[in-house]
Design a protein around this motif. Structure first.
Motif, mmCIF file in Angstrom:
data_model
loop_
_atom_site.group_PDB
_atom_site.id
_atom_site.type_symbol
_atom_site.label_atom_id
_atom_site.label_comp_id
_atom_site.label_asym_id
_atom_site.label_seq_id
_atom_site.Cartn_x
_atom_site.Cartn_y
_atom_site.Cartn_z
ATOM 1 N N MET A 163 54.098 15.309 -39.122
ATOM 2 C CA MET A 163 52.764 15.717 -38.683
ATOM 3 C C MET A 163 52.640 15.774 -37.160
ATOM 4 O O MET A 163 51.685 16.358 -36.639
ATOM 5 C CB MET A 163 51.715 14.759 -39.256
ATOM 6 C CG MET A 163 51.513 14.921 -40.753
ATOM 7 S SD MET A 163 50.977 16.599 -41.196
ATOM 8 C CE MET A 163 50.827 16.440 -42.976
ATOM 9 N N LEU A 164 53.590 15.173 -36.454
ATOM 10 C CA LEU A 164 53.595 15.289 -35.006
ATOM 11 C C LEU A 164 54.062 16.677 -34.564
ATOM 12 O O LEU A 164 53.897 17.051 -33.405
ATOM 13 C CB LEU A 164 54.511 14.218 -34.396
ATOM 14 C CG LEU A 164 54.070 12.760 -34.587
ATOM 15 C CD1 LEU A 164 55.108 11.817 -34.011
ATOM 16 C CD2 LEU A 164 52.710 12.520 -33.945
ATOM 17 N N MET A 165 54.668 17.427 -35.496
ATOM 18 C CA MET A 165 55.139 18.787 -35.207
ATOM 19 C C MET A 165 54.490 19.726 -36.221
ATOM 20 O O MET A 165 55.117 20.157 -37.184
ATOM 21 C CB MET A 165 56.660 18.852 -35.297
ATOM 22 C CG MET A 165 57.377 17.893 -34.367
ATOM 23 S SD MET A 165 59.175 17.935 -34.560
ATOM 24 C CE MET A 165 59.341 17.215 -36.205
ATOM 25 N N THR A 166 53.220 20.009 -36.024
ATOM 26 C CA THR A 166 52.460 20.743 -37.034
ATOM 27 C C THR A 166 53.007 22.138 -37.293
ATOM 28 O O THR A 166 52.785 22.699 -38.372
ATOM 29 C CB THR A 166 50.983 20.859 -36.591
ATOM 30 O OG1 THR A 166 50.927 21.423 -35.268
ATOM 31 C CG2 THR A 166 50.319 19.488 -36.587
ATOM 32 N N GLU A 167 53.742 22.699 -36.353
ATOM 33 C CA GLU A 167 54.281 24.035 -36.581
ATOM 34 C C GLU A 167 55.342 24.041 -37.682
ATOM 35 O O GLU A 167 55.648 25.083 -38.261
ATOM 36 C CB GLU A 167 54.873 24.606 -35.289
ATOM 37 C CG GLU A 167 56.106 23.902 -34.758
ATOM 38 C CD GLU A 167 55.804 22.642 -33.958
ATOM 39 O OE1 GLU A 167 56.744 22.024 -33.447
ATOM 40 O OE2 GLU A 167 54.597 22.291 -33.850
ATOM 41 N N SER A 168 55.915 22.858 -37.998
ATOM 42 C CA SER A 168 56.928 22.788 -39.053
ATOM 43 C C SER A 168 56.338 22.433 -40.410
ATOM 44 O O SER A 168 57.052 22.415 -41.411
ATOM 45 C CB SER A 168 57.993 21.747 -38.675
ATOM 46 O OG SER A 168 57.438 20.442 -38.680
ATOM 47 N N VAL A 169 55.041 22.155 -40.459
ATOM 48 C CA VAL A 169 54.395 21.816 -41.734
ATOM 49 C C VAL A 169 54.358 23.056 -42.619
ATOM 50 O O VAL A 169 53.993 24.143 -42.168
ATOM 51 C CB VAL A 169 52.967 21.285 -41.487
ATOM 52 C CG1 VAL A 169 52.216 21.117 -42.798
ATOM 53 C CG2 VAL A 169 53.027 19.956 -40.729
ATOM 54 N N ASN A 170 54.757 22.884 -43.886
ATOM 55 C CA ASN A 170 54.743 24.019 -44.807
ATOM 56 C C ASN A 170 54.257 23.563 -46.182
ATOM 57 O O ASN A 170 53.705 22.461 -46.327
ATOM 58 C CB ASN A 170 56.123 24.682 -44.885
ATOM 59 C CG ASN A 170 57.201 23.752 -45.438
ATOM 60 O OD1 ASN A 170 56.915 22.789 -46.152
ATOM 61 N ND2 ASN A 170 58.444 24.044 -45.110
ATOM 62 N N ALA A 171 54.490 24.379 -47.189
ATOM 63 C CA ALA A 171 53.961 24.107 -48.524
ATOM 64 C C ALA A 171 54.553 22.853 -49.155
ATOM 65 O O ALA A 171 53.988 22.315 -50.116
ATOM 66 C CB ALA A 171 54.219 25.311 -49.436
ATOM 67 N N TYR A 172 55.683 22.368 -48.641
ATOM 68 C CA TYR A 172 56.347 21.222 -49.243
ATOM 69 C C TYR A 172 56.088 19.919 -48.493
ATOM 70 O O TYR A 172 56.555 18.857 -48.910
ATOM 71 C CB TYR A 172 57.860 21.461 -49.299
ATOM 72 C CG TYR A 172 58.252 22.700 -50.058
ATOM 73 C CD1 TYR A 172 58.067 22.790 -51.434
ATOM 74 C CD2 TYR A 172 58.802 23.792 -49.398
ATOM 75 C CE1 TYR A 172 58.431 23.932 -52.138
ATOM 76 C CE2 TYR A 172 59.165 24.938 -50.092
ATOM 77 C CZ TYR A 172 58.982 24.999 -51.463
ATOM 78 O OH TYR A 172 59.333 26.125 -52.153
#
Length: 559
Positions: free
Chosen positions: A142-151
């Protein structure tokens, strides 16, 4: 108590499968026993790939925002994962908490250790209970929100740690995570035993897991002065100054003892009693209460019909904290030690070897108890001398096991396991030895050539599986071959890539398998792989070196 050192047999729970990953490269119970019996200290410093220790650690003095220690017990590899084995896409696997990945591997290995094909459990009411409390991986994502995805959300949720096991194995019983801090895994075990005894499930997978992924927990526990500045769990010692963090995990497969005997399962040990309670309101949230710990012990032993004289060893929580150890010893001494008519009660702590696995620590304690019953020897507890002057060991009739000690395991003998959470959740389990082997099966048929099958999910894994099976057979006793061949052919799961040999004994089977692994084609041996129509096609052995999937011998990818 009956002849197995238990109460009524229908109230006893059999441990039929076990798997572990522990510091020091330990991947099975045999490896754990070598470490414990050899008195190995497996504490090291935080690996460089976890976090930048120089940024978060200052051992020279306590400082805000810093940990004063980088000591810990660490696994060799937490990133390796055979996602294809579990039918998980690489993109999803990357978002999964490594604790979820490790539990999947351990669950598959526990089934394998039990000789139970996963498909035999599919669709059943088998329950899953998992002790877990760390959320570092999800928080770091969550510190790198750009990597957050559906999983991301399913990959980070503690509940999914249990649910993934149920999903992969198609288990329909209760599936839940348990978080009572450091007692999580043993509380999960208590919940599983209650489920089985209530008749709402015929089997249960129980585990605990902990990985040290973040520096922030080191900082937080240091600010609370809970960690050892000297980097060792000095259980029962005058030098006790806090605990050492550690990582790892374990899973056991449980059944009611009558069901295990009826199914012909190999039984590691029998749980004859288990219970949990809470300290309630104490002077401080993290301060334990001797009276409630004592009450728990008295109740669980009285209910199981076990006299303190039958207790040959107690695996204590034993973190090596200045407050926790004296309170635990007082409770154990009052409830059990002082009621003995014989010698002092031996106590010890696996944390002196491995460190404190926090929510998974109950699994490490359970495995040590199981091994004491198996080998009739109490391994030494390290760093326990000189004894803590705040504990009246002679008066409480307690004896820290600072040296290896042989004990007689009789029909009534038991070993106890303590586990406490720093919020006041206490748990205890009582283990007895497995029933005699003669009670589990009829005498093996006369010697004859028998098939032995090895299978895996890739050609590379099959080659490694053949090698490992050959090594196991080479060290097998003369009376083991029938059971090994029977289990390999009729109980364990079958994967698409397979090898089979015919042999009259373990030595012959080992030689034929070694020939296959070396690229030969010995008589009475063959290798097959999936054909285009889904059937297995015969093929010459084609050894390919490479990874055999996660786990040690018998792990996923090696069946």
């Amino acid at each position: 108590m009956d002849g197995h050192g238990t109460g009524p047999a229908d109230r006893s729970i059999a441990v039929v499968g076990a798997s572990c990953r522990l510091p020091g490269g330990i991947s099975d119970l045999e490896g754990l026993w070598r470490a414990l019996s050899g008195g190995h200290d497996l504490i090291t410093e935080v690996p460089a790939d976890r976090f930048e220790a120089t940024r978060f650690v200052d051992p020279s003095m306590p400082r805000p925002g810093k940990s004063y220690t980088a000591a810990g017990g660490f696994l060799d590899d937490i990133s390796g994962f055979d996602a294809a084995y579990f039918g998980i896409a690489p993109k999803e696997a990357a978002q999964m908490d490594p604790q979820q990945r490790l539990l999947l591997e351990l669950a598959a290995e526990a089934c394998d250790d039990a000789g139970i094909a996963p498909e035999a459990l599919a669709g059943s009411d088998t329950a899953v209970f998992v002790g877990i409390s760390d959320h570092s991986y999800g928080a770091l994502q969550m510190l790198m929100t750009e990597s957050v995805n559906a999983y991301t959300m399913s990959g980070a949720a503690s509940s999914i740690a249990a649910n993934r096991i149920s999903h992969f194995l198609d288990l329909r019983g209760p599936s839940l995570a348990v978080d009572t801090a450091c007692s999580s895994a043993l509380v999960a075990l208590v919940q599983a035993c209650q489920t089985l005894l209530a008749g709402t499930g015929r089997a249960a997978l129980v585990g605990g897991v902990n990985l040290l992924l973040s520096p922030y927990h080191y900082v937080g526990f240091s600010q609370a002065s809970m960690l050892s500045p000297t980097g060792r769990c000095r259980s029962f010692s005058a030098g006790a100054d806090g605990y050492v963090r550690a990582e790892g995990g374990g899973v056991v497969l449980l059944k009611r003892l009558p069901d295990a005997l009826a199914d012909g399962d190999r039984v590691h040990a029998v749980i004859v009693g288990s219970a949990a309670n809470s300290d309630g309101r104490t002077p401080g949230l993290a301060l334990p209460r001797a009276q409630t710990q004592e009450q728990l012990l008295r109740e669980v032993y009285d209910r199981a019909g076990v006299h303190p004289d039958d207790l040959v060893y107690l695996e204590a929580h034993g973190t090596g904290t200045p407050v926790g150890d004296p309170i635990e010893c007082e409770a154990v001494g009052r409830a059990l030690g002082s009621r003995r008519t014989g010698g002092d009660l031996p106590i010890g702590s696996v944390k002196s070897n491995l460190g404190h696995l926090e929510p998974a620590s109950g699994m490490a304690g359970l495995f040590k108890a199981l091994l004491v019953l198996r080998h009739g020897t109490i391994p030494p507890t390290l760093h326990a001398t000189p004894p803590n002057p705040h504990v009246d060991f002679p008066g409480l009739k307690l004896a820290p096991a600072v040296e290896s000690r042989e004990v007689t395991i009789g029909a009534r003998s038991v070993v106890g396991v303590n586990s406490f959470g720093f919020g006041g959740a206490n748990a205890h389990a009582i283990l007895a030895a497995a029933p005699p082997a003669a009670a589990l099966r009829a005498e093996a048929p006369a010697a004859a050539e028998r098939p032995l099958v090895v299978s895996a999910r890739s050609r590379e894994a099959l080659t490694e599986a053949i090698r490992r099976t050959a090594d196991r057979l080479a060290s097998a006793g003369p009376d083991e071959f029938y059971d090994l061949a029977y289990t390999a052919c009729l109980r364990r799961g079958k994967h698409p890539y397979r090898a089979a040999v015919l042999a009259a004994d373990a030595t012959g089977a080992a030689e034929r398998l070694a020939g296959l692994a070396g690229g030969g084609a010995p008589q009475d041996a063959t290798v097959g792989e999936p054909g285009t129509d889904g059937a297995a096609a015969s093929a010459a052995a084609d050894p390919v070196t490479g990874p055999a999937g996660p786990g040690g011998p018998g792990g996923p990818g090696v069946a």
